[in-house]
Design a protein around this motif. Structure first.
Motif, PDB file in Angstrom:
ATOM      1  N   PHE A 103       1.031  -1.386   0.080  1.00 47.09           N
ATOM      2  CA  PHE A 103      -0.172  -0.249   0.017  1.00 47.09           C
ATOM      3  C   PHE A 103       0.808   1.027  -0.062  1.00 47.09           C
ATOM      4  O   PHE A 103       2.054   1.103   0.543  1.00 47.09           O
ATOM      5  N   VAL A 104       0.265   2.414  -0.598  1.00 44.16           N
ATOM      6  CA  VAL A 104       0.643   3.687  -0.437  1.00 44.16           C
ATOM      7  C   VAL A 104      -0.277   4.526   0.405  1.00 44.16           C
ATOM      8  O   VAL A 104      -1.074   4.564  -0.074  1.00 44.16           O
ATOM      9  N   ILE A 105       0.460   5.375   1.159  1.00 43.36           N
ATOM     10  CA  ILE A 105      -0.521   6.362   1.761  1.00 43.36           C
ATOM     11  C   ILE A 105       0.068   7.843   1.382  1.00 43.36           C
ATOM     12  O   ILE A 105       1.170   7.996   1.513  1.00 43.36           O
ATOM     13  N   ILE A 106      -0.884   8.515   1.204  1.00 39.30           N
ATOM     14  CA  ILE A 106      -0.869  10.033   1.001  1.00 39.30           C
ATOM     15  C   ILE A 106      -1.426  10.953   1.832  1.00 39.30           C
ATOM     16  O   ILE A 106      -2.551  10.697   2.253  1.00 39.30           O
ATOM     17  N   ASP A 107      -0.736  11.721   2.520  1.00 39.30           N
ATOM     18  CA  ASP A 107      -1.349  12.993   3.479  1.00 39.30           C
ATOM     19  C   ASP A 107      -1.806  13.983   2.672  1.00 39.30           C
ATOM     20  O   ASP A 107      -1.219  14.484   1.818  1.00 39.30           O
ATOM     21  N   ASN A 108      -3.319  14.185   2.505  1.00 38.11           N
ATOM     22  CA  ASN A 108      -3.863  15.223   1.696  1.00 38.11           C
ATOM     23  C   ASN A 108      -3.584  16.680   1.997  1.00 38.11           C
ATOM     24  O   ASN A 108      -3.783  17.240   1.231  1.00 38.11           O
ATOM     25  N   THR A 109      -3.120  16.634   3.086  1.00 36.68           N
ATOM     26  CA  THR A 109      -2.946  18.062   3.618  1.00 36.68           C
ATOM     27  C   THR A 109      -1.521  18.590   3.579  1.00 36.68           C
ATOM     28  O   THR A 109      -1.137  19.682   3.506  1.00 36.68           O
ATOM     29  N   ASP A 110      -0.688  17.808   2.874  1.00 43.60           N
ATOM     30  CA  ASP A 110       0.829  17.810   2.535  1.00 43.60           C
ATOM     31  C   ASP A 110       0.689  18.326   1.067  1.00 43.60           C
ATOM     32  O   ASP A 110       0.549  17.612   0.270  1.00 43.60           O
ATOM     33  N   THR A 111       0.826  19.680   0.760  1.00 41.62           N
ATOM     34  CA  THR A 111       0.756  20.235  -0.550  1.00 41.62           C
ATOM     35  C   THR A 111       1.785  19.610  -1.276  1.00 41.62           C
ATOM     36  O   THR A 111       1.648  19.700  -2.457  1.00 41.62           O
ATOM     37  N   SER A 112       3.143  19.364  -0.884  1.00 38.86           N
ATOM     38  CA  SER A 112       4.084  18.906  -1.616  1.00 38.86           C
ATOM     39  C   SER A 112       4.143  17.328  -1.880  1.00 38.86           C
ATOM     40  O   SER A 112       4.297  16.846  -2.980  1.00 38.86           O
ATOM     41  N   SER A 113       3.475  16.473  -0.917  1.00 40.67           N
ATOM     42  CA  SER A 113       3.219  14.991  -1.019  1.00 40.67           C
ATOM     43  C   SER A 113       4.596  14.576  -1.699  1.00 40.67           C
ATOM     44  O   SER A 113       4.305  13.558  -2.302  1.00 40.67           O
ATOM     45  N   TYR A 114       5.691  15.148  -1.377  1.00 41.70           N
ATOM     46  CA  TYR A 114       7.074  14.584  -2.091  1.00 41.70           C
ATOM     47  C   TYR A 114       6.982  14.255  -3.467  1.00 41.70           C
ATOM     48  O   TYR A 114       7.276  13.405  -4.071  1.00 41.70           O
ATOM     49  N   GLY A 115       6.014  15.024  -4.080  1.00 38.35           N
ATOM     50  CA  GLY A 115       5.813  14.986  -5.544  1.00 38.35           C
ATOM     51  C   GLY A 115       4.767  13.812  -5.944  1.00 38.35           C
ATOM     52  O   GLY A 115       4.767  13.252  -7.256  1.00 38.35           O
TER      53      GLY A 115
END
Length: 86
Positions: A37-49
């Motif tokens: 799985f991959v988790i993305i933090d939707n509040t992180d505007t960069s999201s590391y690309g």
């Protein structure tokens, strides 16, 4: 809480590939475990690309997508470890 049964490792998107995030990490974190799985933090505007489109292009279409609080979790029914450049 998971007693290290669930391991979260940081990744970034760079030059067309998903890569381990080389900051306070060990190389074997990205080679000895299986990842599903991959988790993305939707509040992180960069999201590391990393975006949903990039996840689908580099890993493939997820089997399931879950939303929890500020996170989106993309789940696969196969090991995605080899999709991350070490």
């Amino acid at each position: 809480a998971s007693k290290n049964n669930i391991k979260i490792r940081a990744i970034i998107y760079n030059n067309g590939t998903l890569n381990k995030f080389n900051w306070f990490c060990k190389d074997d974190w990205y080679t000895t475990d299986y990842s599903y799985f991959v988790i993305i933090d939707n509040t992180d505007t960069s999201s590391y690309g990393i975006t949903e489109d990039i996840i689908k292009r580099t890993i493939g279409k997820p089997n399931d997508i879950y939303k929890y609080d500020v996170y989106t979790i993309y789940v696969y029914n196969y090991n995605i470890t080899n999709k991350i450049k070490k």
